[in-house]
Design a protein around this motif. Structure first.
Motif, PDB file in Angstrom:
ATOM      1  N   THR A 128       0.822  -1.207   0.000  1.00 54.88           N
ATOM      2  CA  THR A 128       0.000   0.000   0.000  1.00 54.88           C
ATOM      3  C   THR A 128       0.857   1.258   0.000  1.00 54.88           C
ATOM      4  N   PRO A 129       0.301   2.366  -0.500  1.00 52.03           N
ATOM      5  CA  PRO A 129       1.050   3.624  -0.532  1.00 52.03           C
ATOM      6  C   PRO A 129       1.266   4.232   0.842  1.00 52.03           C
ATOM      7  N   ASP A 130       0.493   3.801   1.829  1.00 50.80           N
ATOM      8  CA  ASP A 130       0.599   4.387   3.166  1.00 50.80           C
ATOM      9  C   ASP A 130       2.002   4.293   3.743  1.00 50.80           C
ATOM     10  N   ASN A 131       2.691   3.185   3.422  1.00 51.98           N
ATOM     11  CA  ASN A 131       4.070   3.048   3.890  1.00 51.98           C
ATOM     12  C   ASN A 131       5.051   2.929   2.727  1.00 51.98           C
ATOM     13  N   THR A 294       2.924  12.423  -4.880  1.00 49.05           N
ATOM     14  CA  THR A 294       3.761  11.645  -3.967  1.00 49.05           C
ATOM     15  C   THR A 294       4.766  10.890  -4.815  1.00 49.05           C
ATOM     16  N   GLN A 306       2.198   9.257  -7.452  1.00 43.73           N
ATOM     17  CA  GLN A 306       0.748   9.344  -7.277  1.00 43.73           C
ATOM     18  C   GLN A 306       0.329  10.794  -7.422  1.00 43.73           C
ATOM     19  N   HIS A 308      -2.173  14.045  -6.979  1.00 38.68           N
ATOM     20  CA  HIS A 308      -3.142  14.565  -6.004  1.00 38.68           C
ATOM     21  C   HIS A 308      -3.770  15.890  -6.447  1.00 38.68           C
TER      22      HIS A 308
END
Length: 364
Positions: A128-131, A294, A306, A308
């Motif tokens: 996932t992109p969260d980490n 990102t 990514q 935004h």
């Protein structure tokens, strides 16, 4: 065409037909191929030895396997060569006959395609992109306990450009040994990593026999047309079984000849790494100045970002770039990659600067 087609990294003919842009003029940021092109030394060697076409290659590819063994610091007896890593992926899946496969995703679609011809169920473990698309090892090891016949890992991963480093990979291989899970590790992009020894699983070949590493010469050595791939495993029984089901002389004479020389072209290897490492670092630093994206840490020769910015989609960025003759990858087709992402590889400095200029204008 009434519907816009989906473009992949090598779809220059589709681009030419759809946009009316001559394919020869397109800078392909989507194919992830070394921008230096084929080594001049290898070109000259091939030119002077074209008569090898008149002879069958050595059926055992002994000289090439020795060169691969030297290059990877493994025994040539653990090496299998084939018609690109795609053939080896197919052979591996066909001979493992998995009933339940775990794929680390989002990743290269060829794994799922080959599995679709088998009786295996497919399950994804989502980065996932969260980490930053890094693997959470403890959670992943728990997942492995559910019992899988086959685990597929692309390392460095495509499209995220993230990696599993060797300390974590050793734990994964040990866990898979306990659960009788065979591991396929695709290292297509490992030679672009800042420190190859921190990423490659080649050093584990003698320690574990429950995995095979796959590599090729398409990306790093800029020779996708030669279709040379190779696999390395210390599981000799499995290796022999794969060879028994492989088409004889799977790799042609020129591929075997050129591959051996590529792997020993130390000047080209050094020049490639100097270019990719310096330009990748420059591009990431410039991109991180933009507030509307990102930028994920990159270990392969490509960068994933990514988007935004309101009103800007991945197809919008693709369109802006291709209109300037630069073909990047809209990542909408990658399974498990939710959101607006684009991917582009590292090319020559002047082309990278052109791409950065377009991205800054559109996303800045």
């Amino acid at each position: 065409m009434s519907t816009k087609p989906e473009f992949h990294g090598s779809d220059l003919e589709k681009i030419e037909e759809y946009y009316g842009i001559p394919k020869e003029s397109i800078i392909s940021f989507g194919a992830n191929v070394n921008p230096l092109g084929l080594s001049q030394n290898v070109k000259e060697d091939i030119r002077q030895n074209l008569d090898i076409i008149s002879s069958y290659p050595d059926r055992e590819y002994q000289s090439l396997r020795r060169a691969i063994g030297d290059y990877c610091s493994v025994s040539p007896y653990h090496v299998l060569v084939g018609n690109g890593s795609t053939e080896l992926i197919s052979l591996l899946i066909g001979q493992r006959c998995p009933k339940k496969t775990l794929i680390l995703g989002p990743t290269y679609s060829e794994y799922a395609r080959e599995l679709s011809f088998s009786d295996s169920t497919q399950e994804y473990y989502h980065l996932t992109p969260d980490n930053g698309f890094s693997l959470v090892l403890a959670d992943f090891l728990k997942k492995l306990k559910e019992g899988f016949d086959l685990l597929i890992i692309c390392n460095p991963n495509n499209p995220t450009s993230s990696v599993i480093k060797t300390d974590d990979m050793r734990q994964i291989l040990a866990a898979c040994l306990d659960t009788n899970t065979f591991v396929m590790i695709d290292e297509t992009y490992v030679e672009f990593a800042p420190d190859i020894s921190e990423v490659t699983a080649m050093s584990f070949v003698q320690e574990f026999d429950n995995f095979m590493v796959l590599r090729g010469i398409s990306k790093f050595f800029a020779a996708p047309g030669l279709r040379l791939g190779y696999g390395v495993t210390s599981n000799q029984a499995f290796l022999e079984r794969v060879k028994e089901h492989q088409i004889p002389w799977s790799l042609n004479s020129i591929g075997a000849f050129a591959g051996e020389r590529m792997l020993r072209d130390h000047e080209y290897i050094s020049k490639t790494r100097d270019l990719i490492l310096s330009e990748r670092d420059r591009m990431q630093k410039e991109l991180k100045k933009l507030k509307n994206i990102t930028v994920f840490d990159a270990y392969a020769n490509f960068i994933l970002i990514q988007l935004h910015k309101d009103g800007i989609t991945a197809p919008d960025v693709f369109e802006a770039c291709i209109r300037q003759g630069l073909m990047i990858r809209d990542c909408s087709s990658f399974q498990c990659l939710e959101g607006e992402y684009v991917r582009f590889c590292v090319m020559m400095p002047e082309d990278n600067t052109r791409l950065l200029h377009i991205l800054k204008e559109l996303l800045g």
